[in-house]
Design a protein around this motif. Structure first.
Motif, PDB file in Angstrom:
ATOM      1  N   VAL A  72       0.830  -1.203   0.000  1.00  0.00           N
ATOM      2  CA  VAL A  72       0.000   0.000   0.000  1.00  0.00           C
ATOM      3  C   VAL A  72       0.865   1.254   0.000  1.00  0.00           C
ATOM      4  CG1 VAL A  72      -1.628   1.372   1.369  1.00  0.00           C
ATOM      5  CG2 VAL A  72      -2.005  -1.075   1.060  1.00  0.00           C
ATOM      6  N   LEU A  73       1.920   1.256   0.803  1.00  0.00           N
ATOM      7  CA  LEU A  73       2.808   2.410   0.862  1.00  0.00           C
ATOM      8  C   LEU A  73       3.524   2.654  -0.465  1.00  0.00           C
ATOM      9  CD1 LEU A  73       4.346   1.955   4.432  1.00  0.00           C
ATOM     10  CD2 LEU A  73       2.591   3.581   3.710  1.00  0.00           C
ATOM     11  N   GLN A  74       3.578   1.606  -1.300  1.00  0.00           N
ATOM     12  CA  GLN A  74       4.167   1.742  -2.632  1.00  0.00           C
ATOM     13  C   GLN A  74       3.110   2.028  -3.698  1.00  0.00           C
ATOM     14  OE1 GLN A  74       6.345  -1.887  -3.253  1.00  0.00           O
ATOM     15  NE2 GLN A  74       7.784  -1.500  -1.569  1.00  0.00           N
ATOM     16  N   GLY A  75       1.849   2.215  -3.248  1.00  0.00           N
ATOM     17  CA  GLY A  75       0.769   2.521  -4.182  1.00  0.00           C
ATOM     18  C   GLY A  75       0.096   1.319  -4.787  1.00  0.00           C
ATOM     19  N   ASP A  76       0.384   0.129  -4.258  1.00  0.00           N
ATOM     20  CA  ASP A  76      -0.194  -1.109  -4.788  1.00  0.00           C
ATOM     21  C   ASP A  76      -1.251  -1.618  -3.817  1.00  0.00           C
ATOM     22  OD1 ASP A  76      -0.801  -3.490  -5.988  1.00  0.00           O
ATOM     23  OD2 ASP A  76       1.117  -4.471  -5.551  1.00  0.00           O
ATOM     24  N   LEU A  77      -2.515  -1.544  -4.209  1.00  0.00           N
ATOM     25  CA  LEU A  77      -3.608  -2.020  -3.354  1.00  0.00           C
ATOM     26  C   LEU A  77      -3.918  -3.489  -3.566  1.00  0.00           C
ATOM     27  CD1 LEU A  77      -6.086   1.002  -3.628  1.00  0.00           C
ATOM     28  CD2 LEU A  77      -4.477   0.483  -1.785  1.00  0.00           C
ATOM     29  N   GLY A  78      -3.160  -4.154  -4.426  1.00  0.00           N
ATOM     30  CA  GLY A  78      -3.357  -5.577  -4.649  1.00  0.00           C
ATOM     31  C   GLY A  78      -4.311  -5.861  -5.790  1.00  0.00           C
ATOM     32  N   TYR A  79      -4.688  -7.148  -5.889  1.00  0.00           N
ATOM     33  CA  TYR A  79      -5.578  -7.601  -6.955  1.00  0.00           C
ATOM     34  C   TYR A  79      -6.773  -8.336  -6.359  1.00  0.00           C
ATOM     35  CZ  TYR A  79      -1.932  -6.447 -10.296  1.00  0.00           C
ATOM     36  OH  TYR A  79      -1.003  -5.767 -11.053  1.00  0.00           O
ATOM     37  N   SER A  80      -7.901  -8.199  -7.007  1.00  0.00           N
ATOM     38  CA  SER A  80      -9.126  -8.833  -6.533  1.00  0.00           C
ATOM     39  C   SER A  80      -8.989 -10.344  -6.546  1.00  0.00           C
ATOM     40  CB  SER A  80     -10.299  -8.407  -7.426  1.00  0.00           C
ATOM     41  OG  SER A  80     -11.434  -9.203  -7.171  1.00  0.00           O
ATOM     42  N   TYR A  81      -9.470 -10.988  -5.477  1.00  0.00           N
ATOM     43  CA  TYR A  81      -9.464 -12.451  -5.430  1.00  0.00           C
ATOM     44  C   TYR A  81     -10.424 -13.043  -6.445  1.00  0.00           C
ATOM     45  CZ  TYR A  81      -6.943 -12.291  -0.938  1.00  0.00           C
ATOM     46  OH  TYR A  81      -6.012 -12.093   0.045  1.00  0.00           O
ATOM     47  N   GLN A  82     -11.506 -12.311  -6.743  1.00  0.00           N
ATOM     48  CA  GLN A  82     -12.553 -12.850  -7.594  1.00  0.00           C
ATOM     49  C   GLN A  82     -12.309 -12.577  -9.080  1.00  0.00           C
ATOM     50  OE1 GLN A  82     -15.141 -14.755  -6.493  1.00  0.00           O
ATOM     51  NE2 GLN A  82     -14.165 -14.657  -4.472  1.00  0.00           N
ATOM     52  N   THR A  83     -12.007 -11.339  -9.419  1.00  0.00           N
ATOM     53  CA  THR A  83     -11.884 -10.957 -10.827  1.00  0.00           C
ATOM     54  C   THR A  83     -10.444 -10.870 -11.319  1.00  0.00           C
ATOM     55  OG1 THR A  83     -11.845  -8.588 -10.304  1.00  0.00           O
ATOM     56  CG2 THR A  83     -14.008  -9.615 -10.598  1.00  0.00           C
ATOM     57  N   LYS A  84      -9.486 -10.942 -10.386  1.00  0.00           N
ATOM     58  CA  LYS A  84      -8.050 -10.794 -10.707  1.00  0.00           C
ATOM     59  C   LYS A  84      -7.710  -9.407 -11.240  1.00  0.00           C
ATOM     60  CE  LYS A  84      -7.824 -15.125  -9.679  1.00  0.00           C
ATOM     61  NZ  LYS A  84      -7.372 -15.518  -8.329  1.00  0.00           N
ATOM     62  N   GLN A  85      -8.661  -8.492 -11.132  1.00  0.00           N
ATOM     63  CA  GLN A  85      -8.443  -7.119 -11.591  1.00  0.00           C
ATOM     64  C   GLN A  85      -7.711  -6.318 -10.527  1.00  0.00           C
ATOM     65  OE1 GLN A  85     -12.043  -4.881 -12.116  1.00  0.00           O
ATOM     66  NE2 GLN A  85     -11.113  -3.337 -13.437  1.00  0.00           N
ATOM     67  N   SER A  86      -6.904  -5.356 -10.958  1.00  0.00           N
ATOM     68  CA  SER A  86      -6.231  -4.487 -10.010  1.00  0.00           C
ATOM     69  C   SER A  86      -7.275  -3.716  -9.193  1.00  0.00           C
ATOM     70  CB  SER A  86      -5.331  -3.495 -10.749  1.00  0.00           C
ATOM     71  OG  SER A  86      -4.887  -2.471  -9.887  1.00  0.00           O
ATOM     72  N   VAL A  87      -7.087  -3.682  -7.875  1.00  0.00           N
ATOM     73  CA  VAL A  87      -8.021  -2.970  -7.004  1.00  0.00           C
ATOM     74  C   VAL A  87      -8.049  -1.489  -7.356  1.00  0.00           C
ATOM     75  CG1 VAL A  87      -8.488  -2.288  -4.616  1.00  0.00           C
ATOM     76  CG2 VAL A  87      -7.777  -4.634  -5.139  1.00  0.00           C
ATOM     77  N   SER A  88      -6.895  -0.925  -7.628  1.00  0.00           N
ATOM     78  CA  SER A  88      -6.822   0.502  -7.983  1.00  0.00           C
ATOM     79  C   SER A  88      -7.625   0.793  -9.243  1.00  0.00           C
ATOM     80  CB  SER A  88      -5.360   0.918  -8.183  1.00  0.00           C
ATOM     81  OG  SER A  88      -4.606   0.713  -7.014  1.00  0.00           O
ATOM     82  N   GLU A  89      -7.513  -0.078 -10.244  1.00  0.00           N
ATOM     83  CA  GLU A  89      -8.255   0.128 -11.489  1.00  0.00           C
ATOM     84  C   GLU A  89      -9.758  -0.010 -11.268  1.00  0.00           C
ATOM     85  OE1 GLU A  89      -6.778  -2.546 -14.397  1.00  0.00           O
ATOM     86  OE2 GLU A  89      -4.792  -1.600 -14.549  1.00  0.00           O
ATOM     87  N   ALA A  90     -10.151  -1.021 -10.486  1.00  0.00           N
ATOM     88  CA  ALA A  90     -11.582  -1.231 -10.225  1.00  0.00           C
ATOM     89  C   ALA A  90     -12.188  -0.036  -9.491  1.00  0.00           C
ATOM     90  CB  ALA A  90     -11.775  -2.506  -9.406  1.00  0.00           C
ATOM     91  N   ILE A  91     -11.455   0.487  -8.512  1.00  0.00           N
ATOM     92  CA  ILE A  91     -11.951   1.650  -7.771  1.00  0.00           C
ATOM     93  C   ILE A  91     -11.976   2.888  -8.660  1.00  0.00           C
ATOM     94  CG2 ILE A  91     -11.432   3.231  -5.869  1.00  0.00           C
ATOM     95  CD1 ILE A  91     -10.385   0.841  -4.303  1.00  0.00           C
ATOM     96  N   ALA A  92     -10.951   3.057  -9.493  1.00  0.00           N
ATOM     97  CA  ALA A  92     -10.892   4.220 -10.381  1.00  0.00           C
ATOM     98  C   ALA A  92     -12.066   4.247 -11.355  1.00  0.00           C
ATOM     99  CB  ALA A  92      -9.573   4.219 -11.149  1.00  0.00           C
ATOM    100  N   ILE A  93     -12.530   3.064 -11.781  1.00  0.00           N
ATOM    101  CA  ILE A  93     -13.660   2.990 -12.698  1.00  0.00           C
ATOM    102  C   ILE A  93     -14.958   3.369 -11.998  1.00  0.00           C
ATOM    103  CG2 ILE A  93     -15.071   1.396 -14.070  1.00  0.00           C
ATOM    104  CD1 ILE A  93     -12.483  -0.146 -14.683  1.00  0.00           C
ATOM    105  N   ARG A  94     -15.104   2.930 -10.751  1.00  0.00           N
ATOM    106  CA  ARG A  94     -16.361   3.135 -10.024  1.00  0.00           C
ATOM    107  C   ARG A  94     -16.409   4.476  -9.285  1.00  0.00           C
ATOM    108  NH1 ARG A  94     -19.546  -1.679  -8.702  1.00  0.00           N
ATOM    109  NH2 ARG A  94     -18.693  -3.400  -9.916  1.00  0.00           N
ATOM    110  N   PHE A  95     -15.260   5.003  -8.907  1.00  0.00           N
ATOM    111  CA  PHE A  95     -15.242   6.182  -8.034  1.00  0.00           C
ATOM    112  C   PHE A  95     -15.923   7.413  -8.637  1.00  0.00           C
ATOM    113  CE2 PHE A  95     -13.014  10.008  -6.369  1.00  0.00           C
ATOM    114  CZ  PHE A  95     -13.554   9.962  -5.085  1.00  0.00           C
ATOM    115  N   PRO A  96     -15.793   7.708  -9.935  1.00  0.00           N
ATOM    116  CA  PRO A  96     -16.487   8.887 -10.468  1.00  0.00           C
ATOM    117  C   PRO A  96     -17.989   8.888 -10.206  1.00  0.00           C
ATOM    118  CG  PRO A  96     -14.858   8.123 -12.034  1.00  0.00           C
ATOM    119  CD  PRO A  96     -14.910   7.096 -10.951  1.00  0.00           C
ATOM    120  N   ASN A  97     -18.637   7.724 -10.279  1.00  0.00           N
ATOM    121  CA  ASN A  97     -20.071   7.662  -9.999  1.00  0.00           C
ATOM    122  C   ASN A  97     -20.365   8.019  -8.548  1.00  0.00           C
ATOM    123  OD1 ASN A  97     -20.745   6.923 -12.597  1.00  0.00           O
ATOM    124  ND2 ASN A  97     -20.764   4.736 -12.171  1.00  0.00           N
TER     125      ASN A  97
END
Length: 314
Positions: A72-97
């Motif tokens: 996390v301190l390096q900016g890596d929030l990990g990857y989803s266990y279910q979709t294997k998608q980057s957590v940062s990318e998934a949040i970035a897609i949903r956060f604008p809404n």
């Protein structure tokens, strides 16, 4: 001012570390094994063990948390266990809404709350004051899911003048604004009620102050007294309520997003909790916590500009 901002940012880092530990611990203490959920009901114990090893779930708890914190301190929030998608990318897609919904909701809350509160203070003990009080009690008491369902039933199903849900159009378009109206009213009503009560009490206190009576004695127009002398001082405590409510709206969109089928961070968090998707839950909570603390920091800075007598340097 600069020293205050640096101090608060340092406190922000410590606070987020504490929050990350609490969320990490609560997710691991919650019933349910993410490895078993990922593997499926027909998986063997060896398959589950292999998944645990690949995800690092077989390591001691503190080792898992330390590895997570370093990432996390390096900016890596990990990857989803279910979709294997980057957590940062998934949040970035949903956060604008979620952000658009929170901004629209706080605008609704400010407009309704300030107008109701100020009118209620200026017309104390009138029917307008009584109506504002009833509105405030109702706005705080009515659950979001009930109000949202009623608004959908009336304006989307019966009158058919607004869409049922979703938020897939850009917010600056007519369609996007129409999609925001019902969820923004649903989410902003409770905040509007609190802003109305605070602005009423604050305005009542200010209009009874000596400098307001002096301005009236000098023959200053009532509109100038309210707009210039009273409003600026009455808004100081109201700013706190607005800031706290906006931070709460960013993290409180979960129910509204579910009711109106909005693909935001709140709905993402609910799905992640149901599937024991640890990285997704932890990343979403960290984002909401960070925004909440940053909003409070911005409120403190606004305080200084509204009232120069306030100083954080001591």
């Amino acid at each position: 001012m600069i020293s205050m901002i640096i101090r608060r940012l340092f406190q922000l880092v410590l606070l987020l570390i504490g929050i990350s530990f609490l969320v990490f611990a609560s997710m691991h203490l919650a019933p349910g094994d993410p490895a078993s959920i990922i593997a499926g009901p027909t998986a063997s114990s060896s398959d589950i063990d292999a998944i645990k090893e690949s995800l690092g779930l077989n390591k001691p708890f503190l080792v898992q948390y330390w590895d997570y914190l370093k990432n996390v301190l390096q900016g890596d929030l990990g990857y989803s266990y279910q979709t294997k998608q980057s957590v940062s990318e998934a949040i970035a897609i949903r956060f604008p809404n979620t952000l658009n919904l929170a901004i629209a909701s706080i605008i609704v809350a400010i407009v309704i709350g300030l107008v109701a509160g100020i009118i209620s203070a200026l017309k104390q003990n009138s029917w307008l004051d009584v109506f504002s009080t009833v509105f405030s009690l109702g706005g705080i008491s009515i659950p979001n899911f009930w109000l949202g369902s009623i608004l959908i039933l009336v304006f989307a199903v019966n009158l058919q003048i607004l869409p049922v849900g979703g938020l897939d159009a850009p917010f600056w378009t007519i369609e996007g604004m129409q999609q925001l109206i019902l969820p923004a009213i649903t989410l902003g009503t409770g905040s509007a009620a609190m802003i109305a009560r605070m602005s009423r009490s604050s305005m009542l206190e200010v209009i009874q102050a000596d400098y307001v009576r002096t301005a009236r004695a000098k023959g200053v127009k009532e509109s100038s007294i309210i707009g210039v002398h009273a409003m600026k001082n009455a808004m100081i405590p109201v700013i706190t309520v607005i800031g706290v409510n906006f931070g709460g709206l960013l993290g409180g969109t979960i129910i509204t997003e579910q009711v109106f089928a909005i693909n935001g961070v709140g709905r993402l968090m609910i799905d992640a909790i149901a599937s024991r998707d640890f990285p997704m839950v932890q990343g979403s909570v960290l984002l909401v916590a960070s925004l909440f603390v940053l909003v409070n920091l911005i409120v403190d800075i606004i305080y200084v500009f509204v009232d120069p007598r306030i100083s954080y340097d001591n």
